[in-house]
Design an enzyme around this catalytic site. Sequence first.
Site, mmCIF file in Angstrom:
data_model
loop_
_atom_site.group_PDB
_atom_site.id
_atom_site.type_symbol
_atom_site.label_atom_id
_atom_site.label_comp_id
_atom_site.label_asym_id
_atom_site.label_seq_id
_atom_site.Cartn_x
_atom_site.Cartn_y
_atom_site.Cartn_z
ATOM 1 N N ASP A 56 1.172 -1.066 0.126
ATOM 2 C CA ASP A 56 -0.154 -0.197 -0.119
ATOM 3 C C ASP A 56 0.849 1.338 -0.076
ATOM 4 O O ASP A 56 1.331 1.876 1.073
ATOM 5 C CB ASP A 56 -0.781 0.112 1.629
ATOM 6 N N TYR A 149 -10.242 16.066 -6.767
ATOM 7 C CA TYR A 149 -9.389 15.044 -7.153
ATOM 8 C C TYR A 149 -8.239 15.781 -7.831
ATOM 9 O O TYR A 149 -7.325 15.728 -8.036
ATOM 10 C CB TYR A 149 -10.063 14.686 -8.362
ATOM 11 N N LYS A 153 -4.053 16.886 -7.697
ATOM 12 C CA LYS A 153 -3.543 16.544 -9.155
ATOM 13 C C LYS A 153 -2.472 17.633 -9.216
ATOM 14 O O LYS A 153 -1.650 17.498 -9.445
ATOM 15 C CB LYS A 153 -4.343 16.253 -10.056
HETATM 16 N N1 LIG Z 1 -8.008 6.043 -17.248
HETATM 17 C C1 LIG Z 1 -7.762 7.728 -16.858
HETATM 18 O O1 LIG Z 1 -8.446 8.147 -18.424
HETATM 19 C C2 LIG Z 1 -6.938 8.487 -16.407
HETATM 20 C C3 LIG Z 1 -6.925 9.298 -16.835
HETATM 21 C C4 LIG Z 1 -6.664 10.865 -16.349
HETATM 22 C C5 LIG Z 1 -5.671 10.460 -15.059
HETATM 23 N N2 LIG Z 1 -5.775 9.411 -14.985
HETATM 24 C C6 LIG Z 1 -4.833 9.888 -13.448
HETATM 25 O O2 LIG Z 1 -3.866 7.346 -13.596
HETATM 26 C C7 LIG Z 1 -3.495 6.747 -13.184
HETATM 27 C C8 LIG Z 1 -3.878 5.730 -13.850
HETATM 28 O O3 LIG Z 1 -5.201 5.940 -14.129
HETATM 29 P P1 LIG Z 1 -5.638 4.356 -13.894
HETATM 30 O O4 LIG Z 1 -7.201 4.448 -14.804
HETATM 31 O O5 LIG Z 1 -5.031 2.787 -14.490
HETATM 32 O O6 LIG Z 1 -6.293 3.800 -12.670
HETATM 33 P P2 LIG Z 1 -6.587 2.369 -12.226
HETATM 34 O O7 LIG Z 1 -7.640 1.504 -12.731
HETATM 35 O O8 LIG Z 1 -7.361 2.838 -10.833
HETATM 36 O O9 LIG Z 1 -5.597 1.651 -11.752
HETATM 37 C C9 LIG Z 1 -4.788 2.416 -10.508
HETATM 38 C C10 LIG Z 1 -4.094 1.228 -10.098
HETATM 39 O O10 LIG Z 1 -2.933 2.341 -8.704
HETATM 40 C C11 LIG Z 1 -3.228 0.489 -7.226
HETATM 41 N N3 LIG Z 1 -3.573 1.734 -6.478
HETATM 42 C C12 LIG Z 1 -4.436 2.121 -6.215
HETATM 43 N N4 LIG Z 1 -3.874 2.577 -4.398
HETATM 44 C C13 LIG Z 1 -3.107 2.080 -4.155
HETATM 45 C C14 LIG Z 1 -1.954 2.302 -3.115
HETATM 46 N N5 LIG Z 1 -2.622 2.837 -1.601
HETATM 47 N N6 LIG Z 1 -1.211 1.403 -3.078
HETATM 48 C C15 LIG Z 1 -0.894 0.456 -3.903
HETATM 49 N N7 LIG Z 1 -1.508 0.418 -5.126
HETATM 50 C C16 LIG Z 1 -2.928 1.209 -5.280
HETATM 51 C C17 LIG Z 1 -4.531 -0.296 -7.441
HETATM 52 O O11 LIG Z 1 -4.372 -1.466 -7.321
HETATM 53 P P3 LIG Z 1 -4.396 -2.218 -6.507
HETATM 54 O O12 LIG Z 1 -6.068 -2.711 -7.470
HETATM 55 O O13 LIG Z 1 -4.650 -3.404 -6.274
HETATM 56 O O14 LIG Z 1 -5.766 -1.181 -5.291
HETATM 57 C C18 LIG Z 1 -4.872 0.198 -9.629
HETATM 58 O O15 LIG Z 1 -4.022 -0.914 -10.074
HETATM 59 C C19 LIG Z 1 -4.449 7.464 -11.767
HETATM 60 O O16 LIG Z 1 -2.866 8.598 -11.651
HETATM 61 C C20 LIG Z 1 -5.208 8.935 -12.899
HETATM 62 O O17 LIG Z 1 -5.138 9.454 -11.610
HETATM 63 C C21 LIG Z 1 -6.024 8.418 -15.789
#
Ligand SMILES: NC(=O)c1ccc[n+]([C@@H]2O[C@H](COP(=O)([O-])OP(=O)(O)OC[C@H]3O[C@@H](n4cnc5c(N)ncnc54)[C@H](OP(=O)(O)O)[C@@H]3O)[C@@H](O)[C@H]2O)c1
Length: 239
Positions: A56, A149, A153
């Site tokens: 974590d 959020y 950021k």
């Molecule tokens: N997808 C988009 O459209 C989008 C747009 C703008 C920005 N972003 C940013 O891009 C990044 C990745 O996005 P994503 O869509 O791939 O996110 P996601 O699907 O929510 O994946 C995030 C990963 O982070 C892990 N995580 C969360 N909290 C954690 C913690 N405390 N310790 C360890 N691992 C943790 C989760 O693991 P577990 O499942 O094991 O908990 C999950 O696998 C994020 O910062 C997000 O804000 C994404």
Amino acid sequence: MTERVVLITGGVRGLGLAVARRMAADGDRVHLAYRSSHDLAREREAEFEGRVHRADVTDQDEVRALFARIAEREGRLDVLVHAVGEYVAAPLTETSPADWRRMWSSNVESTVLVADAARPLLRASRGALLAFGVAGLEGLAARRRTAAYAAAKSALLVFVRSFAREEAPHGVRANLLSPGVVPHDHAAADAFDEALRARIPLGRTGTPEEVAEAARFLCSDEARYVTGVDLAVAGGWLA
Ligand SMILES: NC(=O)c1ccc[n+]([C@@H]2O[C@H](COP(=O)([O-])OP(=O)(O)OC[C@H]3O[C@@H](n4cnc5c(N)ncnc54)[C@H](OP(=O)(O)O)[C@@H]3O)[C@@H](O)[C@H]2O)c1
């Protein structure tokens, strides 16, 4: 050339996984960290040859243990990609103090903890750190449903730029990659919102692979003179 050692937090799914696969395809030795997606983590074990770690990253002791494990096993770390950052969407009237704390802890505090733990390793390798923002931070604009959020950021952007500045004399680079709307198997419902998609100038949402390509570049030697930037990968969308 020595194989680079890369750690991708949040790497078992979504954008982190796409970056992990892109870098592994380039021959990097990629480690993944996750928190609670045990089933997905098990699925990644074979693909990443056992380099999947549970930690974590909002817990300082768990972060220290994670980096100690990598240091012991590999003796180095060249690239840290921090793809963690939870999301909440609601107007201010429906955003609780707990939501605000969670956004801060997940997006900002986690980055401070992993950056602190990675610092000596990245200095030793003259490596790179990459974290994830969200498109439109530079404008400091009002947000209809994502104030907590986007505020977190925005703080993250200031942290990454400050880290980049302090670490530059040590040869360490740090950048932010800010996606727009990028659906994937585990993305938040908003990533599939048609109204949002309609506001993207390039007329479509992004793909995890497009984000991964930009991440690959920012962490590569091709970007050796790039630090402290916020690169939007958003089809022209600025929120
Ligand atoms: N997808 C988009 O459209 C989008 C747009 C703008 C920005 N972003 C940013 O891009 C990044 C990745 O996005 P994503 O869509 O791939 O996110 P996601 O699907 O929510 O994946 C995030 C990963 O982070 C892990 N995580 C969360 N909290 C954690 C913690 N405390 N310790 C360890 N691992 C943790 C989760 O693991 P577990 O499942 O094991 O908990 C999950 O696998 C994020 O910062 C997000 O804000 C994404």
